[in-house]
Scaffold this motif. Structure first.
Motif, PDB file in Angstrom:
ATOM      1  N   VAL A 111       1.213  -1.522   0.681  1.00  0.00           N
ATOM      2  CA  VAL A 111       0.141   0.322   0.239  1.00  0.00           C
ATOM      3  C   VAL A 111       0.785   1.296  -0.207  1.00  0.00           C
ATOM      4  O   VAL A 111       1.828   1.348   1.359  1.00  0.00           O
ATOM      5  CB  VAL A 111      -1.445   0.206   1.623  1.00  0.00           C
ATOM      6  N   ILE A 158      13.070   3.032   5.859  1.00  0.00           N
ATOM      7  CA  ILE A 158      13.255   1.272   6.271  1.00  0.00           C
ATOM      8  C   ILE A 158      14.003  -0.111   5.094  1.00  0.00           C
ATOM      9  O   ILE A 158      13.819   0.260   4.152  1.00  0.00           O
ATOM     10  CB  ILE A 158      11.703   0.659   6.152  1.00  0.00           C
ATOM     11  N   ALA A 197      11.667  -5.301  10.815  1.00  0.00           N
ATOM     12  CA  ALA A 197      12.112  -3.830  10.293  1.00  0.00           C
ATOM     13  C   ALA A 197      13.159  -3.384  10.686  1.00  0.00           C
ATOM     14  O   ALA A 197      13.314  -2.988  12.245  1.00  0.00           O
ATOM     15  CB  ALA A 197      10.556  -3.719  10.800  1.00  0.00           C
ATOM     16  N   ALA A 218       1.620   3.717   4.664  1.00  0.00           N
ATOM     17  CA  ALA A 218       2.055   3.141   4.010  1.00  0.00           C
ATOM     18  C   ALA A 218       2.026   1.202   3.993  1.00  0.00           C
ATOM     19  O   ALA A 218       2.380   1.257   5.580  1.00  0.00           O
ATOM     20  CB  ALA A 218       3.524   2.965   3.017  1.00  0.00           C
ATOM     21  N   VAL A 219       2.035   0.371   3.907  1.00  0.00           N
ATOM     22  CA  VAL A 219       2.229  -0.969   4.296  1.00  0.00           C
ATOM     23  C   VAL A 219       3.281  -1.991   3.111  1.00  0.00           C
ATOM     24  O   VAL A 219       3.055  -2.079   2.043  1.00  0.00           O
ATOM     25  CB  VAL A 219       0.785  -1.814   4.304  1.00  0.00           C
ATOM     26  N   LEU A 220       4.735  -2.007   3.939  1.00  0.00           N
ATOM     27  CA  LEU A 220       5.705  -2.571   3.637  1.00  0.00           C
ATOM     28  C   LEU A 220       5.393  -4.558   2.871  1.00  0.00           C
ATOM     29  O   LEU A 220       5.360  -4.810   4.138  1.00  0.00           O
ATOM     30  CB  LEU A 220       6.940  -1.819   3.459  1.00  0.00           C
ATOM     31  N   ASP A 221       5.455  -4.848   2.041  1.00  0.00           N
ATOM     32  CA  ASP A 221       6.306  -6.217   2.594  1.00  0.00           C
ATOM     33  C   ASP A 221       7.360  -6.501   2.472  1.00  0.00           C
ATOM     34  O   ASP A 221       8.552  -6.269   1.751  1.00  0.00           O
ATOM     35  CB  ASP A 221       5.531  -7.247   0.862  1.00  0.00           C
ATOM     36  N   LEU A 222       8.371  -6.633   3.184  1.00  0.00           N
ATOM     37  CA  LEU A 222       9.670  -7.327   4.036  1.00  0.00           C
ATOM     38  C   LEU A 222       9.690  -8.088   3.449  1.00  0.00           C
ATOM     39  O   LEU A 222       9.086  -9.631   3.685  1.00  0.00           O
ATOM     40  CB  LEU A 222      10.391  -6.634   5.406  1.00  0.00           C
ATOM     41  N   ALA A 223      11.239  -8.603   3.626  1.00  0.00           N
ATOM     42  CA  ALA A 223      11.649  -9.970   3.889  1.00  0.00           C
ATOM     43  C   ALA A 223      11.619 -11.014   4.891  1.00  0.00           C
ATOM     44  O   ALA A 223      11.389 -11.856   4.528  1.00  0.00           O
ATOM     45  CB  ALA A 223      13.651 -10.395   3.002  1.00  0.00           C
TER      46      ALA A 223
END
Lengths: 332, 332
Positions: free
Chosen positions: A33, A147, A49, A40-45
């Protein structure tokens, strides 16, 4: 998009119009997002974070007579990307809180956005501005939060892991940005001491490079994850001066760092006190093949009376910059 | 810790000393890596990070004659916590970039840290300040970035999911902070229009509550994850005015929101234009048992000419606050 004059100021325009111009220049962020919702929405590995925040303020951190919008955007990104890299992490996204005087031109804001994007593309491909905030302020202020993500299964590289016998290594310039600042102070101020525009035509190539290093540092961000993969025991970014920051790493690790002056020539004095290049300072077990562009500048010894020595001699003096003690409110 | 006079100013002190005082008041953050390294490392519930940033600037966003350090710290936390809650997420950590004039007292900075911690403890237990940045500036600026986590397997609640037939609901106050701002403007300014200290003894209980709502909002942060669990189709926090923000949600969802004036009494006009309470505005499928403290204030209808109506009548006017157009540089 309405056809606005670039000399229009943010005081004349609505937030929506300014934001649209900024987003256009930032390009789409590859996140779950992005801008436009409450967050916002982040997809991390993985579920870790890595987060840092660093602010540039007009006056102590930059002067508009010297910095243009693009350089400033790029620098505000670079200083934060370097902190993520210094943890051995990969930058994923930036969030930018921009506070601007009403007289700021739209053209300047657009350039700032372009600079932010250019620094991401150049230094940390895949990282983008994924959110932010616009406010009015009497003082131009760029507060960036970055981030990052760690390699799944990998550990963050802290300041506290240096061990006796490790080599001390650095990736990136040290002293170049400080040389650039000296040139700006000595040659591009008026009789009253106020900054005036830089005339690059009067500078040598080396001087131009130094000024560029101050106004738009290019730290080797990708070297951060390479250092982690190679087994770096400790790492940090050099933002306040090599000796000053080396002291912090030495103290956190309970060791002494002995730096070798010959490795810091041709201008070892500036290299020892300069910091704003945002080089990565790291320690590695001896015999580790160093990832590029790290080069050895010293060794880790048992903790002595001095936490940092140069060729075995205690490094004296403040060795860096403290924005609280050193800033005089005018010339900074 | 040296015994410093609380009237000492940040211009007199080193960054390390100020930071130590702040960290003391923030208390330990329950994170993988906290303050003291290049970046913090947070352990999230899964690999999705919810991130938002919001800045308070002296002048447009607050006046020191009206706000003390504790209220200001608490407000700067609350406005960011509300954005995380509005995604249906739980706040995990705050990062605070603080830019202060050299004349700022240590006591003020300590109070600010105390306020940040109090807001976290009260509104979002478990969330703490996990990092930040201190700089000198001519303008007191508090830029906060909040990081949140989603329930594993759960989806973020966006502005775009409202469906025709949903109910419109709100959790928290609307119009109270606006009433408080009116009281401050009307009763606590001098002949020149400059803010003067609030004398609470001349206020009724309701007036005191309104002023407190403006200076230290207490949005129902935990209602955000409850709304997500209950199946909220869309959600946002009301920061710029109920009508103005409802328009954004309606536009993102391609619907019209019809609000019921009777549900917004006793002061429906202020409720419709007020925003700084940071209430959560959400839509739920009809017949959904609403999580506390949500209450129904309208219904979602097919997109009409007006994106927001009140009892079926188009809501006119700007209906809110645009810091770029409305700020006059002095009285805001």
């Amino acid at each position: 998009m309405p056809d606005l004059h670039p000399a229009a100021t943010v005081g004349d325009l609505s937030e929506d119009v300014i934001l649209a111009r900024i987003l256009e220049r930032l390009g789409p962020a590859d996140v779950a997002v992005g801008p436009g919702d409450d967050a916002a929405v982040l997809d991390l590995a993985d579920a870790r974070a890595v987060v840092t925040t660093d602010t540039l303020v007009h006056g102590p951190d930059f002067r508009l007579a010297w910095s243009n919008g693009r350089d400033l955007g790029a620098k505000s990104a670079a200083v934060n990307l370097a902190d993520i890299a210094a943890m051995g992490a990969r930058p994923v996204a930036l969030f930018v809180a921009l506070a601007m005087p009403p007289s700021t031109t739209l053209a300047f804001v657009e350039d700032l956005a372009t600079g932010l994007r250019e620094a991401c593309d150049e230094l940390a491909p895949g990282c983008r501005v994924a959110g932010g905030d616009l406010t009015i302020s009497e003082t131009l202020t760029i507060a960036v939060t970055a981030i990052g993500e760690l390699t799944p299964g990998g550990r963050p590289v802290l300041r506290s892991g240096a061990r006796v016998g490790d080599v001390v290594a650095i990736a990136g310039d040290v002293g170049v940005a400080a040389a650039g600042l000296d040139i700006l102070f000595e040659r591009f101020r008026d009789a009253a001491g106020e900054p005036v525009a830089v005339d690059a035509s009067v500078l040598t190539d080396a001087e131009r490079a130094a000024v560029a290093g101050q106004l738009r540092p290019r730290p080797p961000i990708a070297a951060g994850t390479r250092a982690a993969a190679a087994g770096a025991t400790a790492m940090m970014d050099v933002s306040d001066g090599l000796v000053r920051d080396a002291r912090r790493l030495a103290r956190a690790s309970g060791v002494t760092l002995d730096l070798e002056r010959a490795s810091l020539e041709p201008d070892s004095e500036r290299a020892l006190r300069g910091g704003e290049d945002h080089a990565l300072l790291a320690t590695f077990p001896a015999q580790t093949p160093l990832p590029r562009p790290f080069r050895i500048i010293g060794v880790v010894r048992d903790a002595g009376e001095a936490t940092v020595t140069v060729d075995g001699v205690p490094a004296d003096g403040p060795g860096g910059w403290d924005p609280y003690r050193d800033w005089d409110g005018a010339a900074g």
